[in-house]
Enzyme design. Structure first.
Site, PDB file in Angstrom:
ATOM      1  N   HIS A  63      -1.644   3.793  -5.538  1.00 55.73           N
ATOM      2  CA  HIS A  63      -0.788   4.794  -5.928  1.00 55.73           C
ATOM      3  C   HIS A  63       0.656   4.712  -5.174  1.00 55.73           C
ATOM      4  CE1 HIS A  63      -2.965   4.917  -1.490  1.00 55.73           C
ATOM      5  NE2 HIS A  63      -1.539   5.490  -1.038  1.00 55.73           N
ATOM      6  N   HIS A  65       4.004   4.740  -2.588  1.00 57.44           N
ATOM      7  CA  HIS A  65       5.130   5.103  -1.687  1.00 57.44           C
ATOM      8  C   HIS A  65       6.775   4.774  -1.196  1.00 57.44           C
ATOM      9  CE1 HIS A  65       2.130   7.415   1.346  1.00 57.44           C
ATOM     10  NE2 HIS A  65       1.011   6.443   0.425  1.00 57.44           N
ATOM     11  N   TYR A 127       4.316   4.867   8.201  1.00 58.78           N
ATOM     12  CA  TYR A 127       3.414   4.759   8.112  1.00 58.78           C
ATOM     13  C   TYR A 127       3.634   4.653   6.400  1.00 58.78           C
ATOM     14  CZ  TYR A 127       0.351   7.986   4.430  1.00 58.78           C
ATOM     15  OH  TYR A 127      -0.883   8.274   3.988  1.00 58.78           O
ATOM     16  N   GLN A 131       0.504   0.662   4.736  1.00 61.65           N
ATOM     17  CA  GLN A 131       0.043   1.351   4.492  1.00 61.65           C
ATOM     18  C   GLN A 131      -1.586   0.204   4.044  1.00 61.65           C
ATOM     19  OE1 GLN A 131      -0.807   4.500   1.595  1.00 61.65           O
ATOM     20  NE2 GLN A 131       0.394   4.982   4.139  1.00 61.65           N
TER      21      GLN A 131
END
Length: 145
Positions: A63, A65, A127, A131
């Site tokens: 994924h 971000h 955050y 990751q």
């Protein structure tokens, strides 16, 4: 107190920051090595071309971000369609070995997560920035001992 970054267009002032997460089809762990490098380059290029500002970004194996500033003249769905569409097409065009990643379809799954960034901007950016460490801890938790 944190200074706000107000941006301007010809007839508006704005602070439109979004935390966006999107995944490859079937949540495959394909964003590694050269693919990851190429996707990073393409996303940066598309964002620069369209006037989206990347505040933070991280590519995990399954994924991505992003913390983006998207001008109010563009919707989030438009930004995502451009980023996902161009990156998928350019990955296929760039190298024949990537064609297996996205064959006739897009490299990306249909949906995405989006959240507006406001008061918690520093927390969200931290955050996203960390990751890799967070995912490594999660992976280690499930490894057999």
């Amino acid at each position: 107190m944190k200074r706000r970054d107000i941006r301007t267009l010809s007839h508006s002032f704005y602070e439109c920051k979004y935390h966006i997460v999107f995944t490859p089809k079937y949540r495959g762990r394909v964003l590694v090595g050269q693919v990851s490098t190429e996707v990073r380059r393409i996303i940066r290029q598309v964002c620069k071309w369209k006037g989206f500002e990347i505040l933070e970004g991280h590519i995990c194996s399954d994924h991505i971000h992003l913390v983006l500033v998207i001008p109010p003249k563009h919707s989030v769905s438009y930004a995502m369609s451009i980023i996902k569409g161009k990156s998928s097409a350019w990955i296929k065009k760039k190298n024949k070995k990537y064609k297996a990643l996205c064959s006739k379809e897009s490299l990306w799954a249909r949906g995405y997560f989006v959240s507006t960034v406001g008061v918690d901007e520093d927390i969200i950016r931290r955050y996203v920035r960390y990751q890799s460490q967070r995912n490594q801890l999660q992976l280690n938790m499930f490894e057999p001992t």
